[in-house]
Scaffold this active site. Structure first.
Site, PDB file in Angstrom:
ATOM      1  N   SER A   1      39.305  33.680  33.592  1.00  0.00           N
ATOM      2  CA  SER A   1      38.070  32.892  33.716  1.00  0.00           C
ATOM      3  C   SER A   1      38.333  31.420  33.998  1.00  0.00           C
ATOM      4  CB  SER A   1      37.207  33.036  32.445  1.00  0.00           C
ATOM      5  OG  SER A   1      36.898  34.393  32.207  1.00  0.00           O
ATOM      6  N   ARG A   2      39.474  31.128  34.580  1.00  0.00           N
ATOM      7  CA  ARG A   2      39.862  29.756  34.922  1.00  0.00           C
ATOM      8  C   ARG A   2      40.024  28.855  33.694  1.00  0.00           C
ATOM      9  NH1 ARG A   2      40.903  32.325  38.716  1.00  0.00           N
ATOM     10  NH2 ARG A   2      40.547  31.843  40.913  1.00  0.00           N
ATOM     11  N   LEU A   3      40.152  29.444  32.523  1.00  0.00           N
ATOM     12  CA  LEU A   3      40.401  28.662  31.300  1.00  0.00           C
ATOM     13  C   LEU A   3      41.912  28.600  31.069  1.00  0.00           C
ATOM     14  CD1 LEU A   3      37.491  29.954  29.050  1.00  0.00           C
ATOM     15  CD2 LEU A   3      37.624  27.839  30.381  1.00  0.00           C
TER      16      LEU A   3
ATOM     17  N   ARG B   1      41.690  35.130  42.328  1.00  0.00           N
ATOM     18  CA  ARG B   1      42.338  36.155  41.519  1.00  0.00           C
ATOM     19  C   ARG B   1      42.214  35.754  40.063  1.00  0.00           C
ATOM     20  NH1 ARG B   1      48.844  35.333  42.061  1.00  0.00           N
ATOM     21  NH2 ARG B   1      48.778  36.712  40.239  1.00  0.00           N
TER      22      ARG B   1
END
Length: 213
Positions: free
Chosen positions: A192-194, A11
């Site tokens: 974006s997993r940042l 997600r």
């Protein structure tokens, strides 16, 4: 082999941001703020936390327990001192905690040294518990192998008779542990997993650092 159905589970996180300029200089104050927000969001058991311990030679174990108090001294939970976690903490008095609040896209990681709460603190909390929970503390030798559920329930009936006047004292093997934090990390999910990761590290006072996601 990785199951495609599991590998595709993901997600995007975009609920909030985490900026050092908005944070307290004290991680316990910041924890109190986040915990209050988790309560306001009516999350189920926001005080549930993963507790990780290890044996003296480093073999790890983890389980979910409930936070029952926190202040500048640390984070407190209660248990049977004879349990696996109790024995591991006696041999290796360090632990890690993780709070995960998925609905808020947040987690908090805490590591530190562990000590027992005072008998007075343990007794005060124990006496606030429901009667059934107090009886259960006398019945269960936590983590020990037992012959059957029926044997456990028979022990409960015996305890109910033993303490039929309702005065169920604190067992001598039961009480609290306090984790005194040396690191506390606040994690906020981002696109974006940042993700935003802010760590407080004890170095005399508290040093606040941003970590790479």
């Amino acid at each position: 082999m990785i199951s495609p159905a599991i590998a595709d589970l993901r997600r995007e996180y975009a609920r909030a941001t985490l900026d050092e300029r908005d944070l307290s200089h004290d991680p316990v104050v910041e924890f109190a703020r986040w915990f209050a927000q988790a309560q306001e969001a009516e999350l189920p058991e926001p005080n549930a936390m993963v507790l990780a311990t290890a044996t003296a030679d480093g073999a790890p174990s983890a389980r979910v327990v409930l936070l029952k108090a926190f202040d500048t001294r640390g984070f407190v939970f209660f248990t049977d001192y004879r349990s696996r976690k109790g024995e591991e903490l006696a041999a290796n008095p360090r632990a890690a905690l993780v709070f995960y609040w998925g609905e808020l896209e947040r987690q908090i990681r805490i590591t530190g040294r562990v000590s027992r709460t005072t008998p007075e603190e343990s007794d005060a909390y124990y006496r606030s518990r429901p009667l059934g929970s107090r009886l259960g503390a006398w019945v269960s030798h936590q983590s020990r192998v037992i012959p059957s559920r029926q044997a456990l329930e028979a022990d409960l009936r015996e305890a109910e008779q033993r303490f039929r006047d309702g005065d169920v004292p604190l067992p001598p093997y039961w009480g609290g542990f306090r984790i005194e934090p040396d690191e506390v990390e606040f994690w906020q999910g981002r696109p974006s997993r940042l993700h935003d990761r802010i760590r407080y590290r004890r170095a005399g006072g508290w040093t606040v650092e941003r970590l790479s996601p």
